[in-house]
Design an enzyme around this catalytic site. Structure first.
Site, PDB file in Angstrom:
ATOM      1  N   THR A  33       0.854  -1.183   0.000  1.00  0.00           N
ATOM      2  CA  THR A  33       0.000   0.000   0.000  1.00  0.00           C
ATOM      3  C   THR A  33       0.892   1.237   0.000  1.00  0.00           C
ATOM      4  O   THR A  33       2.084   1.160  -0.306  1.00  0.00           O
ATOM      5  CB  THR A  33      -1.001  -0.040   1.173  1.00  0.00           C
ATOM      6  OG1 THR A  33      -1.934   1.021   1.034  1.00  0.00           O
ATOM      7  CG2 THR A  33      -0.310   0.073   2.526  1.00  0.00           C
ATOM      8  N   ASN A  34       0.336   2.392   0.315  1.00  0.00           N
ATOM      9  CA  ASN A  34       1.110   3.638   0.317  1.00  0.00           C
ATOM     10  C   ASN A  34       0.655   4.507   1.488  1.00  0.00           C
ATOM     11  O   ASN A  34      -0.232   4.131   2.242  1.00  0.00           O
ATOM     12  CB  ASN A  34       0.934   4.364  -1.022  1.00  0.00           C
ATOM     13  CG  ASN A  34      -0.519   4.674  -1.300  1.00  0.00           C
ATOM     14  OD1 ASN A  34      -1.140   5.468  -0.600  1.00  0.00           O
ATOM     15  ND2 ASN A  34      -1.086   4.020  -2.311  1.00  0.00           N
TER      16      ASN A  34
END
Ligand code: CTP
Ligand code: CA
Length: 226
Positions: A33-34
Site C-alpha cells: 500500500t502507500n
C-alpha cells in the site's frame, strides 16, 4: 448549512470522489500500500455535500472518518476501485480522483500465507489499470479532476497527466514541501487546467483546499453551459 453564491453551489450535481490508498494483497495477511491518509478526499466529499451535491465517496484504506450522511463505498484494491467507479460513472457529473492508486500489484495472490524459504524473495508485480485514464477515454460530459503528487518538475508532470488522462483540472502538490501531501491536515497545491496554471494556493487546511477546488469546478461548469 452553509450558503453559496449560485455560481458556486453544487445543488443537484452528482459527485464521485475517490480517496485513500489502495491495498494490493500478497497473501491473506500481507499487502502493498502507500502513505495516503484519505483526508483530502474526505474533505472534498464533505465540502461537496455541504454545497448540495449528491456525493458518493469511494474509499480505500484511510484513517479519515466520514461526515454524517455521506454515502461511502469501501474498496480495497485498484481493481475494486476501478469497478466501483465505472459502475457509477455514467450517472456522474463530476469525478474527483484524489485516491492514491497503486501502479503495480502482485501478479498472483497466494491463497495461504507465504512461508519463508530462501535468503531473498523476488516479488513479481504487474501494472494496474489507470482508472483516471480509463475515465478520460470514456468521458461524455463529466467534469474530470485528477491529482498529481510529485517530488520535482511539478508543472510539467501535472500538465502531462492532464493531457494524457483527458482531465479538466489537475490538482498538483509537491509532497517534499512541509505542510503538503500525505498524513497532514494542510495542503499546498497548484491547480492546472488545459490552459496551464489556474490557481496557486497558499498553505491551507484540506477543507479550505476542497472549497477552493469546488468553487473553481462550479464556475467552470457554469461557464461551459452559459
Ligand atoms: N490514478 C488512477 N489509477 C491508477 C494510477 C493513478 O486513477 N492506476 C490517478 C490518481 O488517482 C490521480 C492521478 O491518476 O488522480 C495521478 O496519479 P499519479 O500517481 O500522480 O500519476 P501516475 O499516472 O500514476 O504516474 P506516476 O505515478 O508515474 O507519476
Ligand atoms: Ca502513480
Amino acid at each position: 448549512e452553509q450558503w453559496f453564491a449560485q455560481s458556486q453551489s453544487l445543488a443537484g450535481k452528482r459527485v464521485l470522489v475517490t480517496a485513500g490508498g489502495t491495498v494490493e494483497r500478497l497473501d491473506p495477511v500481507r499487502y502493498l500500500t502507500n502513505d495516503s491518509s484519505g483526508l483530502m478526499g474526505f474533505a472534498i466529499a464533505e465540502a461537496a455535500m455541504n454545497r448540495g451535491a449528491d456525493v458518493t465517496l469511494i474509499a480505500a484504506k484511510t484513517t479519515a472518518q466520514p461526515a454524517a450522511g455521506l454515502h461511502v463505498v469501501r474498496v480495497e484494491s485498484a481493481e475494486q476501485m476501478l469497478q466501483a467507479v465505472l459502475a457509477k460513472y455514467a450517472e456522474t457529473d463530476i469525478v474527483i480522483k484524489s485516491a492514491a492508486v497503486a501502479d503495480y500489484r502482485p501478479v498472483s495472490v497466494a491463497a495461504s500465507k507465504i512461508k519463508k524459504t530462501g535468503d531473498t524473495l523476488v516479488l513479481e508485480l504487474e501494472r494496474t489499470t489507470d482508472i483516471l485514464k480509463t475515465l478520460g477515454e470514456q468521458k461524455q460530459s463529466q467534469f474530470l479532476v485528477g491529482f498529481a503528487a510529485e517530488t520535482d518538475n511539478v508543472m510539467a508532470y501535472a500538465m502531462d497527466k492532464l493531457q494524457r488522462k483527458n482531465c479538466d483540472l489537475v490538482v498538483a502538490n509537491d509532497i517534499t514541501r512541509e505542510g503538503a501531501g500525505f498524513n497532514v491536515d494542510t495542503n499546498i497545491v497548484d491547480i492546472y487546467g488545459p490552459e496551464g496554471l489556474v490557481a496557486s494556493l497558499p498553505q491551507l487546511t484540506k477543507r479550505e483546499v476542497a472549497d477552493r477546488l469546488l468553487s473553481l469546478i462550479a464556475e467552470r461548469m457554469e461557464r461551459a453551459v452559459t
